[in-house]
Design a protein around this motif. Structure first.
Motif, mmCIF file in Angstrom:
data_model
loop_
_atom_site.group_PDB
_atom_site.id
_atom_site.type_symbol
_atom_site.label_atom_id
_atom_site.label_comp_id
_atom_site.label_asym_id
_atom_site.label_seq_id
_atom_site.Cartn_x
_atom_site.Cartn_y
_atom_site.Cartn_z
ATOM 1 N N GLY A 147 40.464 19.535 -27.033
ATOM 2 C CA GLY A 147 39.685 19.529 -27.937
ATOM 3 C C GLY A 147 38.658 18.410 -27.293
ATOM 4 O O GLY A 147 38.463 18.078 -26.036
ATOM 5 N N LYS A 201 38.012 16.960 -32.269
ATOM 6 C CA LYS A 201 37.966 18.466 -32.722
ATOM 7 C C LYS A 201 38.577 19.335 -31.923
ATOM 8 O O LYS A 201 38.203 19.592 -30.612
ATOM 9 C CB LYS A 201 36.496 18.986 -32.917
ATOM 10 N N LYS A 202 39.750 19.892 -32.314
ATOM 11 C CA LYS A 202 40.717 20.597 -31.404
ATOM 12 C C LYS A 202 40.105 22.191 -31.412
ATOM 13 O O LYS A 202 39.952 22.577 -32.511
ATOM 14 C CB LYS A 202 42.077 20.553 -32.004
ATOM 15 N N ASN A 203 40.129 22.738 -30.327
ATOM 16 C CA ASN A 203 39.912 24.288 -30.112
ATOM 17 C C ASN A 203 41.383 24.811 -29.602
ATOM 18 O O ASN A 203 41.075 26.170 -29.521
ATOM 19 C CB ASN A 203 38.813 24.453 -29.096
ATOM 20 N N LYS A 204 42.355 24.045 -29.213
ATOM 21 C CA LYS A 204 43.506 24.450 -29.047
ATOM 22 C C LYS A 204 44.566 23.672 -29.264
ATOM 23 O O LYS A 204 44.630 22.576 -29.044
ATOM 24 C CB LYS A 204 43.634 24.728 -27.387
#
Length: 289
Positions: free
Chosen positions: A267, A256-259
């Motif tokens: 992530g 799950k990527k946050n950037k």
């Protein structure tokens, strides 16, 4: 013109005779000796130009043998100093007409080590290829100036490999802590198990295949591609990948990527308890399960 040709022929003939005499002065060198491993805490090897090969011994002792060319004094010496066994190979130069010639890369040093009993292995290598296979120890430290290294089936608590110029290949090995520093040369790892691994390269490809998920894997290159693949899909991993070449691919299940930009991707998988950090100033980054 005839004088020039005659002079040239004379120089060639003199050089040929001198070289023949030079070669005739050399002879084969062979030496071997065994030591009780219980009296050896550390193996220290200082190698100038020969190849060095470590492998598992079938006995409880340490056996050292050297085979190569000799001119003058023994090119390789073995000496017990306290709890250390010191092995030295020195370059041999000829004096006189062929003073610039050396007898480098003319021999091999074989070191057979028992499965357990030697706590530390230290190798300082100027110019020669290195092999280590099927040995177990507490600490391995290799300082390499120029030469290729192949490490296979090695088990150690700590492994440190520093190379100025040369390829390093590590296969089917286990280290609690692994540190690789390379100035120029490719680094390949396959089937390596390490809780904490760090690879720093100024110029060269870094390829890590079939690695187990550990607490920390850090790769930093100035110029070179980075490739990482896991033998099993990670279950708890924090991922950071940065490349100025704007070419980053992360194919990891459950990430799950946050950037997610061209030059930076971050992530996590699961709780993200473990760490994967990859950085290249000029190179492609590719990560897969």
């Amino acid at each position: 013109m005839k004088k020039i040709i005659s002079t040239s022929v004379a120089i060639v003939l003199i050089g040929g005779f001198a070289f023949s005499a030079y070669v005739a002065e050399t002879k084969n060198f062979e030496n071997n000796k065994s030591y009780n491993a219980e009296n050896i805490e550390t193996l220290k090897v200082y190698n100038d130009s020969w190849d060095v090969r470590f492998k598992k011994s079938n006995s409880k002792g340490v056996t050292v043998s050297a085979e190569g060319k000799q001119k003058g004094k023994d090119p390789v010496t073995f000496k017990k100093v306290g709890e250390a066994l010191v092995i030295k190979q020195k370059e041999q130069k000829n004096s006189g007409f062929f003073g610039g010639f050396t007898f480098g890369k003319k021999g091999t040093i074989y070191i057979n080590v028992p499965k357990s009993g030697i706590n530390n292995i230290e190798l300082t290598n100027k110019d020669g290829d290195i092999q280590m296979s099927e040995i177990s120890t507490n600490s391995v430290v290799v300082q390499n100036n120029s030469g290729d290294g192949k490490i296979k089936g090695v088990s150690a608590n700590t492994g440190k490999f520093v190379s100025r110029d040369g390829m390093l290949r590590v296969e089917d090995s286990s280290f609690k802590k692994l540190n690789i520093t390379s100035t120029s040369g490719d680094n390949y790892m396959k089937g390596v198990n390490s809780s904490k691994a760090k690879v720093t390269s100024a110029d060269g490809e870094v390829s890590i295949n079939g690695i187990k998920e550990g607490k920390s894997l850090v790769v930093d290159t100035e110029s070179g591609d980075i490739g990482v693949s896991y033998n099993k899909a990670p279950t708890s991993l924090a991922v950071t990948a940065k490349s100025n070449s704007s070419d980053i691919t992360l194919n990891l299940d459950g990430l799950k990527k946050n950037k997610d930009t061209e030059e930076l991707k971050k992530g996590k998988i699961g709780q993200g308890n473990n760490k994967l950090s990859l950085s290249s100033n000029d190179g492609v980054i590719n990560v897969t399960n």
